[in-house]
Each structure stands twice: as structure tokens, then as C-alpha cells.
Design an enzyme around this catalytic site. Structure first.
Site, PDB file in Angstrom:
ATOM      1  N   SER A 114     -10.500 -23.636  -7.012  1.00  0.00           N
ATOM      2  CA  SER A 114      -9.735 -23.980  -8.212  1.00  0.00           C
ATOM      3  C   SER A 114      -8.721 -25.057  -7.875  1.00  0.00           C
ATOM      4  O   SER A 114      -8.533 -25.407  -6.705  1.00  0.00           O
ATOM      5  CB  SER A 114      -9.053 -22.735  -8.781  1.00  0.00           C
ATOM      6  OG  SER A 114      -8.213 -22.165  -7.813  1.00  0.00           O
ATOM      7  N   CYS A 115      -8.096 -25.581  -8.918  1.00  0.00           N
ATOM      8  CA  CYS A 115      -7.134 -26.678  -8.791  1.00  0.00           C
ATOM      9  C   CYS A 115      -6.095 -26.363  -7.717  1.00  0.00           C
ATOM     10  O   CYS A 115      -5.578 -25.251  -7.710  1.00  0.00           O
ATOM     11  CB  CYS A 115      -6.458 -26.891 -10.140  1.00  0.00           C
ATOM     12  SG  CYS A 115      -5.247 -28.217 -10.151  1.00  0.00           S
ATOM     13  N   PRO A 116      -5.779 -27.241  -6.812  1.00  0.00           N
ATOM     14  CA  PRO A 116      -6.136 -28.654  -6.781  1.00  0.00           C
ATOM     15  C   PRO A 116      -7.307 -28.984  -5.845  1.00  0.00           C
ATOM     16  O   PRO A 116      -7.580 -30.146  -5.624  1.00  0.00           O
ATOM     17  CB  PRO A 116      -4.854 -29.293  -6.241  1.00  0.00           C
ATOM     18  CG  PRO A 116      -4.373 -28.301  -5.231  1.00  0.00           C
ATOM     19  CD  PRO A 116      -4.700 -26.943  -5.857  1.00  0.00           C
ATOM     20  N   ASP A 168     -15.017 -24.412 -11.444  1.00  0.00           N
ATOM     21  CA  ASP A 168     -13.750 -24.323 -12.177  1.00  0.00           C
ATOM     22  C   ASP A 168     -13.864 -25.116 -13.482  1.00  0.00           C
ATOM     23  O   ASP A 168     -14.049 -26.336 -13.443  1.00  0.00           O
ATOM     24  CB  ASP A 168     -12.622 -24.893 -11.301  1.00  0.00           C
ATOM     25  CG  ASP A 168     -11.271 -24.902 -12.001  1.00  0.00           C
ATOM     26  OD1 ASP A 168     -11.149 -24.327 -13.102  1.00  0.00           O
ATOM     27  OD2 ASP A 168     -10.328 -25.489 -11.431  1.00  0.00           O
ATOM     28  N   ARG A 225      -1.273 -24.176 -12.230  1.00  0.00           N
ATOM     29  CA  ARG A 225      -1.322 -23.264 -11.083  1.00  0.00           C
ATOM     30  C   ARG A 225      -0.554 -23.794  -9.887  1.00  0.00           C
ATOM     31  O   ARG A 225       0.140 -23.044  -9.209  1.00  0.00           O
ATOM     32  CB  ARG A 225      -2.783 -22.989 -10.689  1.00  0.00           C
ATOM     33  CG  ARG A 225      -2.956 -21.781  -9.782  1.00  0.00           C
ATOM     34  CD  ARG A 225      -4.413 -21.515  -9.509  1.00  0.00           C
ATOM     35  NE  ARG A 225      -4.947 -22.383  -8.487  1.00  0.00           N
ATOM     36  CZ  ARG A 225      -4.758 -22.234  -7.176  1.00  0.00           C
ATOM     37  NH1 ARG A 225      -4.061 -21.226  -6.739  1.00  0.00           N
ATOM     38  NH2 ARG A 225      -5.275 -23.082  -6.320  1.00  0.00           N
TER      39      ARG A 225
END
Length: 187
Positions: free
Chosen positions: A12-14, A39, A149
């Protein structure tokens, strides 16, 4: 179809952006990079990153819950320096301001928001930001805190809001990954 592929499934981010940056450095201008991710936020993240850095975003294909993003590496003369949004606020600073009911815009995906968000935060997924920006105009004269996030997606969201005429936007860093304050969950 692609000259190189990078696997970001389960990340997931980043991390999809981090791996994309590294992988694109390893190909030649004109070559195409495939980024495979699960994602949903990567759809808007990868496109926005490519456009902001001067690379050509070719498109995204979704197959059985997996997104395949394609980016053509630009010539160095066409690249734009990647910039960071300069106005930030720490998680602790935002926590101290919660009693003042600040405007908080959460740009994570709807599922991430549903599993826990700062009380009172408005959900505006990053991919929908530009089409729903009119709904945020009523807050344009207030300080707007943008959270995601890790502070990466919200950094780009802050740049977009600033460019669209929001003068007082703050990126919340590091964001929900290290948020220790109260959290609401959607039931």
C-alpha cells in the site's frame, strides 16, 4: 507490452510509488514500465505521479482485482522535478487542535476510511478529489488538514488543492500510519 515490470501486489501507499520511482530509473527513455499492484489507491497515485514528474501515463488495466499500470519513461529534457508540498503539520499538532473542530480531509480509499479515521474527517478519496473539489469550496477560507496513511498521497492532494485556490492547506505528516489520537469507525 512492457519493457520492465515491477510487482507491488500486497503493498500500500507509498510503496507502489517508491518501487515505481526505482524501476523507472532502470529503463531507457521511450521504454514502458508495467507496475502490478492490488492497492486501489495506486490507480490515482501512479497516474498523478507520472503526470507530475513528466513521464507519460499510458493507462491502467484491471484484471481480477489486480491493476496493471503502464508508464512510458520520458526523455530527461521532458522531466519535471518532483516537488513536496511545503506546509505540513505533525500528527501531534493536529491532535492538539481537535477540540477546535478543524477541517480534516481524508484522501485514503473508502475502505481504509471505514476501518478507522479521525473523528469528523471528511472522506474524499484521492482519485475523486478533482471531481469533488467544488464540495470543499465552503471550507476555502479555513485551514484544511489533509491526511492519508503516510503523508505521501496527501502531499499531492495538498498541491492540487493549493493550485485550485485553497490558500491554507496543511499536509498531516506522517498521517494515519502513526496516528495515536481518537479514531472513529464506520459501522
Amino acid at each position: 507490452m512492457a519493457d520492465k515490470s515491477v510487482d507491488c501486489k500486497g503493498l500500500s501507499c507509498p510503496m507502489p510509488i517508491v518501487r515505481t520511482k526505482k524501476a523507472i530509473e532502470e529503463i531507457e527513455p521511450g521504454q514502458v514500465l508495467e507496475v502490478v499492484a492490488t492497492d486501489p489507491g495506486s490507480v490515482s497515485d501512479i497516474k498523478s505521479w507520472a503526470e507530475r514528474t513528466g513521464h507519460q501515463f499510458v493507462g491502467t488495466i484491471k484484471e481480477e482485482g489486480v491493476f496493471k499500470h503502464y508508464i512510458r519513461k520520458s526523455d530527461p529534457s521532458e522531466l519535471k522535478p518532483e516537488k513536496r508540498y511545503p506546509h505540513v503539520v505533525s500528527n501531534e499538532e493536529l491532535l492538539q487542535r481537535l477540540t477546535d473542530n478543524p477541517v480534516i480531509v481524508d484522501v485514503r480509499e473508502p475502505a481504509e476510511y471505514a476501518f478507522g479515521h479521525i473523528p469528523g474527517a471528511i472522506s474524499v478519496p484521492f482519485g475523486k478529489l478533482e471531481e469533488t473539489i467544488g464540495e470543499l469550496k465552503k471550507f476555502a477560507d479555513q485551514e484544511i488538514h489533509v491526511v492519508c496513511r503516510t503523508g505521501t498521497r496527501s502531499d499531492i492532494a495538498c498541491q492540487i488543492l493549493s493550485e485550485k485556490g485553497f490558500p491554507n492547506v496543511k499536509n498531516v505528516v506522517p498521517g494515519m500510519s502513526e496516528w495515536t489520537g481518537p479514531v472513529e469507525k464506520r459501522s
